[in-house]
Design a protein around this motif. Structure first.
Motif, PDB file in Angstrom:
ATOM      1  N   GLN A   1      69.548  54.061  23.470  1.00 47.26           N
ATOM      2  CA  GLN A   1      69.851  54.698  22.230  1.00 47.26           C
ATOM      3  C   GLN A   1      71.262  55.215  22.566  1.00 47.26           C
ATOM      4  OE1 GLN A   1      67.815  54.546  19.396  1.00 47.26           O
ATOM      5  NE2 GLN A   1      66.479  53.405  20.916  1.00 47.26           N
ATOM      6  N   ALA A   2      72.004  55.386  21.360  1.00 46.41           N
ATOM      7  CA  ALA A   2      73.212  55.941  21.552  1.00 46.41           C
ATOM      8  C   ALA A   2      73.309  57.630  22.266  1.00 46.41           C
ATOM      9  CB  ALA A   2      74.064  56.232  20.014  1.00 46.41           C
ATOM     10  N   GLY A   3      74.134  57.622  23.166  1.00 38.88           N
ATOM     11  CA  GLY A   3      74.115  58.951  24.044  1.00 38.88           C
ATOM     12  C   GLY A   3      73.055  59.099  24.877  1.00 38.88           C
ATOM     13  N   GLU A   4      72.208  58.082  25.108  1.00 43.69           N
ATOM     14  CA  GLU A   4      71.085  58.136  26.184  1.00 43.69           C
ATOM     15  C   GLU A   4      71.711  57.848  27.412  1.00 43.69           C
ATOM     16  OE1 GLU A   4      67.805  55.580  25.154  1.00 43.69           O
ATOM     17  OE2 GLU A   4      66.637  56.200  26.713  1.00 43.69           O
ATOM     18  N   LYS A   5      71.188  58.371  28.479  1.00 41.00           N
ATOM     19  CA  LYS A   5      71.323  57.932  29.797  1.00 41.00           C
ATOM     20  C   LYS A   5      70.355  57.600  30.736  1.00 41.00           C
ATOM     21  CE  LYS A   5      75.466  61.070  29.961  1.00 41.00           C
ATOM     22  NZ  LYS A   5      76.002  62.216  30.438  1.00 41.00           N
TER      23      LYS A   5
ATOM     24  N   VAL B   1      62.920  62.802  42.692  1.00 36.90           N
ATOM     25  CA  VAL B   1      64.500  62.725  42.084  1.00 36.90           C
ATOM     26  C   VAL B   1      64.161  62.384  40.607  1.00 36.90           C
ATOM     27  CG1 VAL B   1      66.441  61.060  42.130  1.00 36.90           C
ATOM     28  CG2 VAL B   1      65.740  62.141  44.355  1.00 36.90           C
ATOM     29  N   ALA B   2      63.614  61.588  40.322  1.00 36.43           N
ATOM     30  CA  ALA B   2      63.211  61.020  38.887  1.00 36.43           C
ATOM     31  C   ALA B   2      63.039  62.227  38.058  1.00 36.43           C
ATOM     32  CB  ALA B   2      62.053  59.968  38.885  1.00 36.43           C
ATOM     33  N   SER B   3      62.261  63.232  38.459  1.00 38.19           N
ATOM     34  CA  SER B   3      61.854  64.511  37.791  1.00 38.19           C
ATOM     35  C   SER B   3      63.007  65.224  37.870  1.00 38.19           C
ATOM     36  CB  SER B   3      60.529  65.122  38.201  1.00 38.19           C
ATOM     37  OG  SER B   3      60.345  66.303  37.744  1.00 38.19           O
ATOM     38  N   ILE B   4      63.759  65.494  38.564  1.00 39.89           N
ATOM     39  CA  ILE B   4      64.944  66.152  38.424  1.00 39.89           C
ATOM     40  C   ILE B   4      66.105  65.774  37.468  1.00 39.89           C
ATOM     41  CG2 ILE B   4      66.996  66.902  40.055  1.00 39.89           C
ATOM     42  CD1 ILE B   4      65.194  67.311  42.463  1.00 39.89           C
ATOM     43  N   LEU B   5      66.078  63.943  37.533  1.00 42.11           N
ATOM     44  CA  LEU B   5      67.105  63.682  36.744  1.00 42.11           C
ATOM     45  C   LEU B   5      66.626  63.510  35.413  1.00 42.11           C
ATOM     46  CD1 LEU B   5      68.335  60.706  38.709  1.00 42.11           C
ATOM     47  CD2 LEU B   5      69.673  62.514  38.163  1.00 42.11           C
ATOM     48  N   GLY B   6      65.307  63.743  34.970  1.00 41.12           N
ATOM     49  CA  GLY B   6      64.644  63.616  33.727  1.00 41.12           C
ATOM     50  C   GLY B   6      65.048  65.241  33.097  1.00 41.12           C
ATOM     51  N   GLU B   7      65.098  66.104  33.834  1.00 43.56           N
ATOM     52  CA  GLU B   7      65.382  67.522  33.302  1.00 43.56           C
ATOM     53  C   GLU B   7      66.691  67.500  32.968  1.00 43.56           C
ATOM     54  OE1 GLU B   7      63.551  70.485  33.298  1.00 43.56           O
ATOM     55  OE2 GLU B   7      61.769  68.752  33.154  1.00 43.56           O
ATOM     56  N   ALA B   8      67.806  66.769  33.603  1.00 46.55           N
ATOM     57  CA  ALA B   8      69.081  66.625  33.279  1.00 46.55           C
ATOM     58  C   ALA B   8      69.600  65.720  32.175  1.00 46.55           C
ATOM     59  CB  ALA B   8      69.826  66.323  34.613  1.00 46.55           C
ATOM     60  N   GLY B   9      68.167  65.009  31.674  1.00 46.10           N
ATOM     61  CA  GLY B   9      68.690  64.040  30.449  1.00 46.10           C
ATOM     62  C   GLY B   9      68.500  62.441  30.910  1.00 46.10           C
ATOM     63  N   TYR B  10      68.385  62.045  32.246  1.00 49.28           N
ATOM     64  CA  TYR B  10      68.411  60.887  32.621  1.00 49.28           C
ATOM     65  C   TYR B  10      66.991  60.196  32.628  1.00 49.28           C
ATOM     66  CZ  TYR B  10      73.242  60.667  33.997  1.00 49.28           C
ATOM     67  OH  TYR B  10      74.560  60.540  34.002  1.00 49.28           O
ATOM     68  N   GLY B  11      66.668  59.287  31.834  1.00 46.65           N
ATOM     69  CA  GLY B  11      65.722  58.565  31.900  1.00 46.65           C
ATOM     70  C   GLY B  11      65.765  57.142  33.005  1.00 46.65           C
ATOM     71  N   PRO B  12      64.382  56.899  33.143  1.00 49.04           N
ATOM     72  CA  PRO B  12      64.597  55.526  34.224  1.00 49.04           C
ATOM     73  C   PRO B  12      64.675  54.214  33.608  1.00 49.04           C
ATOM     74  CG  PRO B  12      62.229  56.291  33.790  1.00 49.04           C
ATOM     75  CD  PRO B  12      63.255  57.334  33.018  1.00 49.04           C
ATOM     76  N   THR B  13      65.300  53.111  34.055  1.00 48.42           N
ATOM     77  CA  THR B  13      65.420  51.753  33.663  1.00 48.42           C
ATOM     78  C   THR B  13      65.222  51.031  34.715  1.00 48.42           C
ATOM     79  OG1 THR B  13      66.732  50.155  32.845  1.00 48.42           O
ATOM     80  CG2 THR B  13      68.082  51.851  34.077  1.00 48.42           C
TER      81      THR B  13
ATOM     82  N   ALA C   1      72.153  50.552  33.393  1.00 48.76           N
ATOM     83  CA  ALA C   1      72.088  52.035  34.101  1.00 48.76           C
ATOM     84  C   ALA C   1      73.665  52.692  33.885  1.00 48.76           C
ATOM     85  CB  ALA C   1      71.644  51.924  35.389  1.00 48.76           C
ATOM     86  N   ASP C   2      73.643  53.999  33.794  1.00 48.73           N
ATOM     87  CA  ASP C   2      74.720  54.760  33.924  1.00 48.73           C
ATOM     88  C   ASP C   2      74.531  55.055  35.336  1.00 48.73           C
ATOM     89  OD1 ASP C   2      75.429  55.527  30.845  1.00 48.73           O
ATOM     90  OD2 ASP C   2      73.030  55.575  31.122  1.00 48.73           O
ATOM     91  N   LEU C   3      73.655  55.187  36.065  1.00 49.26           N
ATOM     92  CA  LEU C   3      73.538  55.610  37.724  1.00 49.26           C
ATOM     93  C   LEU C   3      72.820  54.889  38.195  1.00 49.26           C
ATOM     94  CD1 LEU C   3      74.182  57.976  39.629  1.00 49.26           C
ATOM     95  CD2 LEU C   3      72.188  59.281  38.448  1.00 49.26           C
ATOM     96  N   ILE C   4      73.193  54.333  39.436  1.00 54.06           N
ATOM     97  CA  ILE C   4      72.390  53.351  40.296  1.00 54.06           C
ATOM     98  C   ILE C   4      72.207  54.159  41.547  1.00 54.06           C
ATOM     99  CG2 ILE C   4      72.310  51.238  41.698  1.00 54.06           C
ATOM    100  CD1 ILE C   4      73.913  49.938  39.513  1.00 54.06           C
ATOM    101  N   LEU C   5      70.868  54.426  41.865  1.00 56.97           N
ATOM    102  CA  LEU C   5      70.635  55.110  43.171  1.00 56.97           C
ATOM    103  C   LEU C   5      69.942  54.257  44.044  1.00 56.97           C
ATOM    104  CD1 LEU C   5      69.410  58.459  41.520  1.00 56.97           C
ATOM    105  CD2 LEU C   5      71.623  58.078  42.342  1.00 56.97           C
ATOM    106  N   ILE C   6      70.113  54.465  45.339  1.00 55.31           N
ATOM    107  CA  ILE C   6      69.373  53.829  46.372  1.00 55.31           C
ATOM    108  C   ILE C   6      68.880  54.831  47.458  1.00 55.31           C
ATOM    109  CG2 ILE C   6      71.682  52.928  47.584  1.00 55.31           C
ATOM    110  CD1 ILE C   6      70.063  50.587  48.515  1.00 55.31           C
ATOM    111  N   ASN C   7      67.529  55.012  47.524  1.00 58.00           N
ATOM    112  CA  ASN C   7      67.097  55.925  48.553  1.00 58.00           C
ATOM    113  C   ASN C   7      66.771  55.251  49.838  1.00 58.00           C
ATOM    114  OD1 ASN C   7      65.817  58.194  49.559  1.00 58.00           O
ATOM    115  ND2 ASN C   7      64.422  58.428  47.847  1.00 58.00           N
ATOM    116  N   THR C   8      67.666  55.714  50.834  1.00 56.20           N
ATOM    117  CA  THR C   8      67.812  54.937  51.973  1.00 56.20           C
ATOM    118  C   THR C   8      67.041  55.330  53.195  1.00 56.20           C
ATOM    119  OG1 THR C   8      69.484  56.226  52.773  1.00 56.20           O
ATOM    120  CG2 THR C   8      70.147  54.437  51.334  1.00 56.20           C
ATOM    121  N   CYS C   9      66.833  54.175  54.279  1.00 54.48           N
ATOM    122  CA  CYS C   9      66.134  54.301  55.499  1.00 54.48           C
ATOM    123  C   CYS C   9      67.049  54.309  56.725  1.00 54.48           C
ATOM    124  CB  CYS C   9      64.951  53.521  55.324  1.00 54.48           C
ATOM    125  SG  CYS C   9      64.055  53.831  56.815  1.00 54.48           S
ATOM    126  N   SER C  10      67.110  55.160  57.455  1.00 54.21           N
ATOM    127  CA  SER C  10      67.693  54.750  58.994  1.00 54.21           C
ATOM    128  C   SER C  10      67.108  54.658  60.202  1.00 54.21           C
ATOM    129  CB  SER C  10      68.627  56.214  59.200  1.00 54.21           C
ATOM    130  OG  SER C  10      69.496  56.287  58.318  1.00 54.21           O
TER     131      SER C  10
END
Ligand code: 5AD
Ligand code: SF4
Length: 480
Positions: A33-37, A56-68, A74-83
């Motif tokens: 939708q317009a304006g949706e992140k 992280v999904a919960s924290i971003l949800g509170e900030a108005g970002y939904g999952p895709t 996507a407006d934001l691409i995240l990679i949760n990494t392992c060393s």
């Protein structure tokens, strides 16, 4: 659960399954939708990372970002990494190349690196990977909205602060890619063990335990929403210890298990990972005394040789580990034990490798996660020991370990033929929607034909086993 090693996973069907389950993406493909992140997230490494992605999904949800699920929109691409091993880091770098391409096609997309590799490389990431916008360590996820807002303004951001207190206890994780039946609950963070090969104490910081009541509340909420199995997660769950600030009373891991088991008899409890030095008889008794605490212990041995165990700083010997295995089978003869094994640690001789092989036989592991040693910068082993076992020898020893474990797993599973188990249905089998995929208490995957219209995921049913491979049991419903 470590999805950085496809060659070995190819040889271990259980790991393949977990890899697929673990590919965490968001839920939506619907047009924006317009304006949706929207954010898109991929997770690598251990279960803890998958669990963190849900925080992280919960924290971003509170900030108005939904999952895709669609990284292109996507407006934001995240990679949760392992060393944990070099290979895990190589996989992440390959994925970053893919995200770079998306960024070229869709200017304005932000890319963030989370997790252990973010913690290890810190701001170096921004120098090495020019198109990364934010770098966030495992204890700094609450700062994500601010860092993302900064990145939207073109300001790159790093927060790799490691906390002594953060447990995200108050955050209600968004269950990503959930089957609606099984869920992870993080009960502690960090690790104080200092195994000499391991990078985790440096990337995840000091050990701290989460408020026991918040854990019980999360388990209760999951049960009320239809979930039927929770896995309590920590780097070393047996050293869980929470002090109630109001009363000063402490809750041990055995007590926590009992508290979670009391949520409902129909809620199954699993836990991971156990350190052989810390698992107590009290934990074993709690398991024995509660039908809903699963009879399965992931008890990494790492090596079967006492000299190597000492160099690894595991703080137990071969004999001590064998006694622990004996004790588990004595208290719970039907308990399954699995392991993590490292082949070719510094200075390991052929005879010492043979002791690892004989330990696999002695312990009769139902399965193992098997790796060859990969030196990690900054670890005690990297600083003090020479990584002197040639790669070909490491690989050959690993192959011998895999071959033996596969054979032991096959025998372990064939010994179940003719037995009857209560299993929890997780969903359709991968090969056929005519079959269910379920798990028994011992964490074995059980496949069996559906009875038309009768059951659904989350149901407990009774199944008799008629066949088995090294990775799977095949059964038939026992009509009630
Ligand atoms: N090299 C190879 N395997 C490792 N592991 C941890 N560190 C290393 C390393 N440097 C394995 C251990 C651990 C599991 C999570 O990963 O077996 O239990
Ligand atoms: Fe998990 Fe970090 Fe360990 Fe990787 S290094 S397995 S992400 S804790």
């Amino acid at each position: 659960m470590y999805n950085d090693n496809p060659t070995i996973q190819d040889l271990n069907a259980k790991q393949i399954d977990e890899k697929k389950q673990g590919e965490v993406f968001g839920a939506e493909f619907a047009p924006k939708q317009a304006g949706e992140k929207r954010f898109y997230i991929e997770s690598y490494g251990c279960q803890m990372n998958f669990s963190d992605s849900e925080i992280v999904a919960s924290i971003l949800g509170e900030a108005g970002y939904g999952p895709t699920r669609d990284m292109e929109t996507a407006d934001l691409i995240l990679i949760n990494t392992c060393s944990i091993r070099e290979k895990a880091e190589e996989t992440v770098r390959k994925r970053l190349r893919v995200f770079d391409k998306v960024k070229e096609r869709q200017p304005g997309t932000m890319v963030g690196v989370l997790g252990c590799m973010a913690e290890r490389l810190k701001s170096k990431f921004l120098e090495e990977e020019k198109l990364v916008d934010i770098v966030v360590g495992p204890d700094a996820y609450r700062d994500l909205p601010a860092l993302v807002a900064g990145a939207e303004e073109g300001e790159k951001g790093v927060n790799v602060f490691l906390s002594r207190e953060e447990t995200y206890a108050d955050i209600n994780p968004v269950r990503l890619q959930s089957n609606g039946v099984t869920a992870f609950i993080s009960i502690m963070r960090g690790c104080d063990n200092m195994c000499s090969f391991c990078v985790v104490p440096f990337t995840r910081g000091r050990e701290r335990s989460r408020n026991a009541f918040s854990i019980v509340a999360e388990a209760t909420d999951l049960f009320d929403r239809g979930f039927r199995e929770v896995t309590l997660l920590g780097q070393n769950v047996d050293s869980y210890k929470w002090e109630n600030p109001e009363t000063g009373a402490t809750v041990s891991f055995a007590e926590l298990l009992t508290m979670v088991a009391a949520v409902d008899p129909d809620l199954r409890i699993r836990f991971s990972t156990s350190h052989p030095k810390d698992i107590t008889d009290d934990v074993l008794y709690a398991m024995r005394d509660h039908e809903n605490i699963c009879k399965y212990i992931h008890l990494p041995v790492q090596s079967g040789n006492s000299r190597i165990l000492d160099l690894m700083n595991r703080t137990y010997t071969r004999e001590w580990y064998k006694d622990k295995v004996d004790r588990i089978y004595e208290i719970m003869p039907d308990c399954a034990i699995s392991s993590d094994i490292i082949a070719g640690f510094c200075t390991e001789t052929e005879a010492e490798h043979q002791e690892t092989l004989s330990m696999i036989e002695y312990s009769n592991y139902s399965m193992s996660y098997m790796f060859f040693y990969s030196e990690r910068p900054g670890t005690p082993a990297a600083r003090k020991l020479e990584d002197d076992v040639p790669l070909e020898i490491k690989k050959r020893r690993l192959q011998e370990i895999i071959n033996l474990q596969t054979e032991i797993s096959r025998k372990h599973n064939l010994a179940d033929v003719g037995k009857t188990f209560k299993v929890l249905i997780e969903g359709d089998s991968k090969k056929s929607d005519q079959d269910w995929k379920a798990r028994n208490s011992q964490n074995k995957m059980v496949i069996f034909p559906k009875a038309a219209g009768k059951h659904r995921p989350g149901d407990y049913v009774t199944v008799t086993i008629h066949d088995a491979t090294s990775a799977t049991l095949f059964g038939k419903l026992v009509e009630a």
